[in-house]
Motif scaffolding. Structure first.
Motif, short mmCIF file in Angstrom:
data_model
loop_
_atom_site.label_atom_id
_atom_site.label_comp_id
_atom_site.label_asym_id
_atom_site.label_seq_id
_atom_site.Cartn_x
_atom_site.Cartn_y
_atom_site.Cartn_z
N ARG A 17 0.86 -1.17 0.00
CA ARG A 17 0.00 0.00 0.00
C ARG A 17 0.91 1.23 0.00
O ARG A 17 1.81 1.34 0.83
CB ARG A 17 -0.88 -0.03 1.24
N VAL A 18 0.65 2.15 -0.94
CA VAL A 18 1.52 3.31 -1.09
C VAL A 18 0.68 4.58 -1.21
O VAL A 18 -0.50 4.54 -1.55
CB VAL A 18 2.44 3.18 -2.32
N CYS A 19 1.34 5.70 -0.95
CA CYS A 19 0.71 7.01 -1.11
C CYS A 19 1.41 7.72 -2.27
O CYS A 19 2.65 7.75 -2.33
CB CYS A 19 0.85 7.82 0.17
N VAL A 20 0.65 8.28 -3.18
CA VAL A 20 1.22 9.00 -4.32
C VAL A 20 1.74 10.35 -3.83
O VAL A 20 1.01 11.12 -3.21
CB VAL A 20 0.17 9.20 -5.43
N THR A 21 3.03 10.61 -4.08
CA THR A 21 3.62 11.87 -3.65
C THR A 21 3.77 12.85 -4.80
O THR A 21 3.83 14.06 -4.57
CB THR A 21 4.98 11.65 -2.99
N ALA A 22 3.86 12.35 -6.04
CA ALA A 22 3.97 13.24 -7.20
C ALA A 22 3.72 12.44 -8.47
O ALA A 22 3.91 11.23 -8.49
CB ALA A 22 5.37 13.86 -7.27
N VAL A 23 3.25 13.12 -9.49
CA VAL A 23 3.10 12.52 -10.81
C VAL A 23 3.96 13.32 -11.76
O VAL A 23 3.78 14.53 -11.90
CB VAL A 23 1.63 12.52 -11.27
N GLU A 24 4.93 12.65 -12.36
CA GLU A 24 5.82 13.31 -13.31
C GLU A 24 5.23 13.20 -14.70
O GLU A 24 4.43 12.33 -14.98
CB GLU A 24 7.20 12.67 -13.24
N GLY A 25 5.63 14.09 -15.58
CA GLY A 25 5.12 14.06 -16.94
C GLY A 25 4.33 15.31 -17.25
O GLY A 25 4.18 16.21 -16.42
N GLY A 26 3.80 15.35 -18.43
CA GLY A 26 3.07 16.52 -18.89
C GLY A 26 1.64 16.57 -18.38
O GLY A 26 1.19 15.70 -17.65
N HIS A 27 0.96 17.61 -18.81
CA HIS A 27 -0.42 17.82 -18.39
C HIS A 27 -1.30 16.63 -18.76
O HIS A 27 -2.14 16.20 -17.96
CB HIS A 27 -0.95 19.11 -19.02
N ALA A 39 -3.62 10.59 -8.17
CA ALA A 39 -3.10 11.96 -8.09
C ALA A 39 -2.36 12.09 -6.77
O ALA A 39 -2.42 11.20 -5.91
CB ALA A 39 -4.23 12.97 -8.18
N GLU A 40 -1.67 13.19 -6.59
CA GLU A 40 -0.92 13.41 -5.36
C GLU A 40 -1.85 13.26 -4.15
O GLU A 40 -2.92 13.85 -4.12
CB GLU A 40 -0.29 14.79 -5.38
N GLY A 41 -1.43 12.44 -3.20
CA GLY A 41 -2.21 12.21 -2.00
C GLY A 41 -3.08 10.96 -2.06
O GLY A 41 -3.60 10.52 -1.04
N SER A 42 -3.23 10.37 -3.23
CA SER A 42 -4.04 9.15 -3.37
C SER A 42 -3.34 7.97 -2.69
O SER A 42 -2.12 7.86 -2.73
CB SER A 42 -4.23 8.78 -4.85
N VAL A 43 -4.13 7.09 -2.10
CA VAL A 43 -3.60 5.86 -1.52
C VAL A 43 -3.94 4.73 -2.48
O VAL A 43 -5.09 4.57 -2.89
CB VAL A 43 -4.20 5.59 -0.13
N VAL A 44 -2.91 3.97 -2.87
CA VAL A 44 -3.02 2.95 -3.90
C VAL A 44 -2.50 1.63 -3.35
O VAL A 44 -1.49 1.60 -2.66
CB VAL A 44 -2.18 3.37 -5.14
N THR A 45 -3.19 0.55 -3.67
CA THR A 45 -2.71 -0.78 -3.33
C THR A 45 -2.30 -1.50 -4.60
O THR A 45 -3.09 -1.58 -5.55
CB THR A 45 -3.81 -1.60 -2.62
N VAL A 46 -1.07 -1.99 -4.64
CA VAL A 46 -0.57 -2.66 -5.84
C VAL A 46 -1.11 -4.09 -5.85
O VAL A 46 -0.92 -4.85 -4.90
CB VAL A 46 0.98 -2.66 -5.88
N VAL A 47 -1.79 -4.46 -6.93
CA VAL A 47 -2.37 -5.79 -7.07
C VAL A 47 -1.40 -6.70 -7.83
O VAL A 47 -1.17 -7.84 -7.44
CB VAL A 47 -3.72 -5.71 -7.81
N SER A 48 -0.83 -6.20 -8.91
CA SER A 48 0.10 -6.99 -9.73
C SER A 48 1.09 -6.05 -10.39
O SER A 48 0.71 -4.97 -10.87
CB SER A 48 -0.68 -7.75 -10.80
#
Length: 80
Positions: A17-27, A39-48
């Motif tokens: 389980r991780v928290c998104v701290t930044a998204v790199e790349g363009g708009h 998006a920044e601040g989202s909590v994500v669980t990696v399934v695969s």
């Protein structure tokens, strides 16, 4: 509690389980991920993440991301 080592979503082990701290790349990249709930601040669980797309659970849904796109998502591991 979160660790201090930022990583990218494509390098995280399934079940983590991780928290998104930044998204790199363009708009376009940031908007595409935001529409999927990543998006920044989202909590994500990696399934695969071992081969093919990186599959994550976010906001009660399952989302598959290409490995290149997942490599643009900077995250921090959340401790249990």
């Amino acid at each position: 509690m979160m660790s201090d080592n930022p990583m990218f979503l494509n390098t995280i082990s399934p079940g983590s389980r991780v928290c998104v701290t930044a998204v790199e790349g363009g708009h376009g990249t940031r908007q595409n991920l935001a529409l999927r709930g990543i998006a920044e601040g989202s909590v994500v669980t990696v399934v695969s993440s071992s081969h093919g797309p990186v599959v994550v659970g976010v906001q009660g849904t399952t989302v598959a991301l290409g490995r290149g796109m997942a490599a643009k998502v900077r995250v921090r591991r959340m401790e249990i």
